[in-house]
Design an enzyme around this catalytic site. Sequence first.
Site, PDB file in Angstrom:
ATOM      1  CG  ASP A 206      -1.942   1.086   1.161  1.00 15.73           C
ATOM      2  OD1 ASP A 206      -2.483   1.418   0.220  1.00 15.73           O
ATOM      3  OD2 ASP A 206      -2.367   1.621   2.337  1.00 15.73           O
ATOM      4  CB  SER A 231      -6.276   2.893   0.336  1.00 19.83           C
ATOM      5  OG  SER A 231      -4.975   3.141   0.191  1.00 19.83           O
ATOM      6  CD  GLN A 281      -4.400   1.137  -2.739  1.00 19.64           C
ATOM      7  OE1 GLN A 281      -3.751   2.099  -2.921  1.00 19.64           O
ATOM      8  NE2 GLN A 281      -4.029   0.226  -1.744  1.00 19.64           N
TER       9      GLN A 281
END
Length: 290
Positions: A206, A231, A281
Amino acid sequence: MSKELQDLLDLLDLERVEEDIFRGVSRPSLVPRVFGGQVAAQALVAAGRTVPANRPAHSLHAYFLRPGDPGVPIVYTVDRIRDGRSFTTRRVVAVQHGQPIFHLSASFQTYEEGLDHQFPMPAAPDPETLPTAAEALPRDLPPDVAKRLIEARAAVDLRYVDAPPWGTVGVPREPHSQVWFRTNGKLGGADAGSLLHVCLATYVSDMTLLDSVLLAHGRGGWAVGDVVGASLDHAMWFHRPFRADEWLLYDQESPSSGGGRGLGQGRIWTADGRLAVTVIQEGVVRVPRG
């Protein structure tokens, strides 16, 4: 092992409150919310601790629902959805202040032989020839920003193949980036592909995945304040065993952005060319007004 890596391992060592309830704490955050990679990794730890060790994780799918509060413990509740002959499924809800902040579904599988193929590994320079993240920081970054960037990555040796977004602000580039990474120290005792290595890769995944969105528009991101981001969802597929304390190439690109959102997709390769992980993502990517 560096102190920073030990601190990260301690962060992932959740307290077991009940059979399927775990509690975790957060590390100091660069922004007033919990780092998404931390929540995802901790949730996967919680799920994995209810699964036999001979069934490694092969995928996860997650949604970030609310910003996490770094000053408050996070409670992870595991729901044992299914225990089959080959596959095990778990659902995890992370809660703070009585509200869910994160939702994870993870699947685990007993190893078995099968058809095997993969894309070839992309070209990339030897990580040992690249500057460390600290060495690569632009000299004109404000000292407080530089300090926070270094501290955020202290547990991980992260090396950009090309300049990061905040290194070329105002210059749009191809929406593609590569970083090499490994933990800042060796992990003794944990086998390749074990829950620890998978959770550490989840944590790191991430950190840079939406960089390619910023590159396409010449934006530097939160480091310089020209983009507000967070996110939204995160998915990973673990294809082959790997070690997080050995060099891994994270090849990332952004096929699209729009509507205040950006999509990033990446592949993580071992240094000897095995495709280990696929990551996708979507995140909020907004330009601040005024």
